[in-house]
Enzyme design. Structure first.
Site, PDB file in Angstrom:
ATOM      1  N   LYS A  81       3.921  27.972  36.734  1.00 49.77           N
ATOM      2  CA  LYS A  81       3.242  29.268  36.870  1.00 49.77           C
ATOM      3  C   LYS A  81       3.738  30.072  38.067  1.00 49.77           C
ATOM      4  O   LYS A  81       4.089  31.228  37.936  1.00 49.77           O
ATOM      5  CB  LYS A  81       1.745  29.012  37.126  1.00 49.77           C
ATOM      6  CG  LYS A  81       0.832  29.280  36.007  1.00 49.77           C
ATOM      7  CD  LYS A  81      -0.620  29.106  36.456  1.00 49.77           C
ATOM      8  CE  LYS A  81      -0.912  28.029  37.331  1.00 49.77           C
ATOM      9  NZ  LYS A  81      -1.300  27.301  38.213  1.00 49.77           N
ATOM     10  N   ARG A 125       7.859  17.911  44.354  1.00 52.76           N
ATOM     11  CA  ARG A 125       7.860  19.320  44.743  1.00 52.76           C
ATOM     12  C   ARG A 125       7.914  19.540  46.259  1.00 52.76           C
ATOM     13  O   ARG A 125       7.203  18.898  47.015  1.00 52.76           O
ATOM     14  CB  ARG A 125       6.583  19.939  44.179  1.00 52.76           C
ATOM     15  CG  ARG A 125       6.458  21.409  44.409  1.00 52.76           C
ATOM     16  CD  ARG A 125       5.600  22.003  43.364  1.00 52.76           C
ATOM     17  NE  ARG A 125       4.188  21.896  43.689  1.00 52.76           N
ATOM     18  CZ  ARG A 125       3.255  22.587  43.049  1.00 52.76           C
ATOM     19  NH1 ARG A 125       3.581  23.391  42.069  1.00 52.76           N
ATOM     20  NH2 ARG A 125       2.007  22.458  43.385  1.00 52.76           N
ATOM     21  N   ARG A 141      -9.655  30.767  37.089  1.00 57.26           N
ATOM     22  CA  ARG A 141      -9.493  29.341  36.858  1.00 57.26           C
ATOM     23  C   ARG A 141     -10.710  28.720  36.194  1.00 57.26           C
ATOM     24  O   ARG A 141     -10.744  27.522  35.965  1.00 57.26           O
ATOM     25  CB  ARG A 141      -9.282  28.662  38.195  1.00 57.26           C
ATOM     26  CG  ARG A 141      -7.944  27.974  38.337  1.00 57.26           C
ATOM     27  CD  ARG A 141      -7.936  27.361  39.709  1.00 57.26           C
ATOM     28  NE  ARG A 141      -6.871  26.473  39.985  1.00 57.26           N
ATOM     29  CZ  ARG A 141      -5.682  26.811  40.447  1.00 57.26           C
ATOM     30  NH1 ARG A 141      -5.350  28.070  40.600  1.00 57.26           N
ATOM     31  NH2 ARG A 141      -4.810  25.887  40.760  1.00 57.26           N
ATOM     32  N   ARG A 184       3.235  19.898  49.812  1.00 56.97           N
ATOM     33  CA  ARG A 184       1.837  20.280  49.905  1.00 56.97           C
ATOM     34  C   ARG A 184       0.970  19.040  50.069  1.00 56.97           C
ATOM     35  O   ARG A 184       1.168  18.059  49.370  1.00 56.97           O
ATOM     36  CB  ARG A 184       1.425  21.038  48.637  1.00 56.97           C
ATOM     37  CG  ARG A 184       1.735  22.510  48.722  1.00 56.97           C
ATOM     38  CD  ARG A 184       1.533  23.217  47.424  1.00 56.97           C
ATOM     39  NE  ARG A 184       0.305  22.866  46.734  1.00 56.97           N
ATOM     40  CZ  ARG A 184      -0.100  23.462  45.629  1.00 56.97           C
ATOM     41  NH1 ARG A 184       0.622  24.433  45.107  1.00 56.97           N
ATOM     42  NH2 ARG A 184      -1.208  23.094  45.044  1.00 56.97           N
ATOM     43  N   ARG A 205      -6.490  17.394  40.394  1.00 53.73           N
ATOM     44  CA  ARG A 205      -6.204  18.787  40.029  1.00 53.73           C
ATOM     45  C   ARG A 205      -5.978  18.917  38.527  1.00 53.73           C
ATOM     46  O   ARG A 205      -6.392  19.903  37.920  1.00 53.73           O
ATOM     47  CB  ARG A 205      -4.996  19.302  40.808  1.00 53.73           C
ATOM     48  CG  ARG A 205      -5.380  19.707  42.229  1.00 53.73           C
ATOM     49  CD  ARG A 205      -4.182  19.755  43.165  1.00 53.73           C
ATOM     50  NE  ARG A 205      -3.127  20.610  42.686  1.00 53.73           N
ATOM     51  CZ  ARG A 205      -1.834  20.387  42.903  1.00 53.73           C
ATOM     52  NH1 ARG A 205      -1.439  19.326  43.572  1.00 53.73           N
ATOM     53  NH2 ARG A 205      -0.939  21.227  42.445  1.00 53.73           N
TER      54      ARG A 205
HETATM   55  P1  ADP Z   1      -1.758  24.452  41.440  1.00 50.44           P
HETATM   56  O1  ADP Z   1      -1.853  25.415  40.305  1.00 50.44           O
HETATM   57  O2  ADP Z   1      -0.390  23.873  41.578  1.00 50.44           O
HETATM   58  O3  ADP Z   1      -2.830  23.401  41.442  1.00 50.44           O
HETATM   59  P2  ADP Z   1      -2.435  26.555  43.416  1.00 50.44           P
HETATM   60  O4  ADP Z   1      -1.477  26.834  44.500  1.00 50.44           O
HETATM   61  O5  ADP Z   1      -2.598  27.590  42.380  1.00 50.44           O
HETATM   62  O6  ADP Z   1      -1.966  25.165  42.803  1.00 50.44           O
HETATM   63  O7  ADP Z   1      -3.882  26.194  44.014  1.00 50.44           O
HETATM   64  C1  ADP Z   1      -4.058  25.237  45.012  1.00 50.44           C
HETATM   65  C2  ADP Z   1      -5.537  25.049  45.316  1.00 50.44           C
HETATM   66  O8  ADP Z   1      -6.116  26.300  45.749  1.00 50.44           O
HETATM   67  C3  ADP Z   1      -6.408  24.627  44.133  1.00 50.44           C
HETATM   68  O9  ADP Z   1      -6.367  23.227  43.928  1.00 50.44           O
HETATM   69  C4  ADP Z   1      -7.784  25.118  44.600  1.00 50.44           C
HETATM   70  O10 ADP Z   1      -8.342  24.273  45.571  1.00 50.44           O
HETATM   71  C5  ADP Z   1      -7.443  26.440  45.271  1.00 50.44           C
HETATM   72  N1  ADP Z   1      -7.495  27.573  44.310  1.00 50.44           N
HETATM   73  C6  ADP Z   1      -6.454  28.351  43.922  1.00 50.44           C
HETATM   74  N2  ADP Z   1      -6.855  29.282  43.036  1.00 50.44           N
HETATM   75  C7  ADP Z   1      -8.176  29.100  42.854  1.00 50.44           C
HETATM   76  C8  ADP Z   1      -9.178  29.722  42.043  1.00 50.44           C
HETATM   77  N3  ADP Z   1      -8.895  30.761  41.222  1.00 50.44           N
HETATM   78  N4  ADP Z   1     -10.442  29.254  42.120  1.00 50.44           N
HETATM   79  C9  ADP Z   1     -10.770  28.230  42.913  1.00 50.44           C
HETATM   80  N5  ADP Z   1      -9.881  27.577  43.685  1.00 50.44           N
HETATM   81  C10 ADP Z   1      -8.594  28.000  43.667  1.00 50.44           C
END
Ligand code: ADP
Ligand code: ZN
Length: 219
Positions: A13, A127, A88, A160, A171
């Site tokens: 993504k 990653r 999400r 990360r 996750r």
């Molecule tokens: P990935 O899609 O690889 O899990 P992201 O970088 O998009 O990683 O998100 C990392 C973390 O940030 C998530 O595990 C969550 O804790 C938080 N996060 C990101 N976007 C949201 C969202 N829309 N709602 C709630 N938490 C979020």
């Protein structure tokens, strides 16, 4: 134009959202990047969200929704936006729909990137990210030219803290329980564009752009 990028952690993504945003001249809003920046800088927001992120849990909706809606009014969003990592869950999706509806706007398309689960795990465990510009690398699929350094800006590469095997599993579970239902939600409104996320990055980008252009031409 408002486009959402949907997909499991590791589906690509973030990488694809950045590339496609550049190609289509749209702003790229990545909630994960915004949260990570806040944590790195130690801001009030960063302090609030750190523990959720470390555990692989979603940050509470109130915090997330407010942050995104504030970001959406910035001037660089006028020509259109790719939302990456938001919404999400259903509550975030509905909050976004009603905030846009108040301005007589709506989500145009939802790009849903699919990748088999074993491949997700493999990608996430190798990653690396640039601390400065967030460019992603993979230890074996797309290593940097110089180990530990970003090809684009020379920044330091890091893993990360939520890419540990246990947090990755959490996750993925959160994704299947809370985020995957959005596929149906957007499919029902005819906005969903499903794109195969397997294969080379450049090829996946082309598939996405083709899907977006194709669907805009058809509507
Ligand atoms: P990935 O899609 O690889 O899990 P992201 O970088 O998009 O990683 O998100 C990392 C973390 O940030 C998530 O595990 C969550 O804790 C938080 N996060 C990101 N976007 C949201 C969202 N829309 N709602 C709630 N938490 C979020
Ligand atoms: Zn960099």
């Amino acid at each position: 134009m408002y486009i959402i990028f949907l997909g499991a952690p590791g589906a690509g993504k973030g990488t694809q959202a950045a590339t496609v945003a550049q190609k289509l001249n749209l702003a790229h809003i990545a909630t994960g990047d915004l949260f990570r920046q806040a944590v790195e800088r130690g801001t009030e927001l960063g302090v609030k969200v750190k523990s959720y992120m470390e555990k692989g849990m979603l940050v509470p909706d109130e915090i997330t929704i407010q942050m995104v809606l504030e970001r959406l009014v910035a001037s660089d969003c006028e020509s259109g936006v790719i939302l990456d990592g938001f919404p999400r869950n259903l509550r975030q999706a509905k909050a976004l729909d009603s905030a846009l509806a108040q301005q007589a706007r709506a989500i145009d398309k939802v790009v849903y990137i699919t990748v088999p689960e074993e491949e997700l795990l493999r990608r996430l465990s190798g990653r690396w990210l640039c601390r400065q510009c967030q460019a992603p690398y993979h230890a074996t699929d797309s290593p940097p030219k110089v180990w530990g350094k970003c090809d684009h800006c020379g920044g330091e590469l890091y893993q990360r803290p939520d890419d540990t095997p246990q947090t990755v599993r959490e996750r993925l579970q959160v994704y299947f329980a809370k985020t995957a239902p959005l596929v149906d939600y957007y499919n029902q409104s005819g906005k969903l564009l499903e794109v195969d996320g397997a294969g080379e990055k450049a090829e996946v980008s082309r598939r996405i752009v083709r899907a977006i252009h194709g669907s805009l031409a058809a509507s």
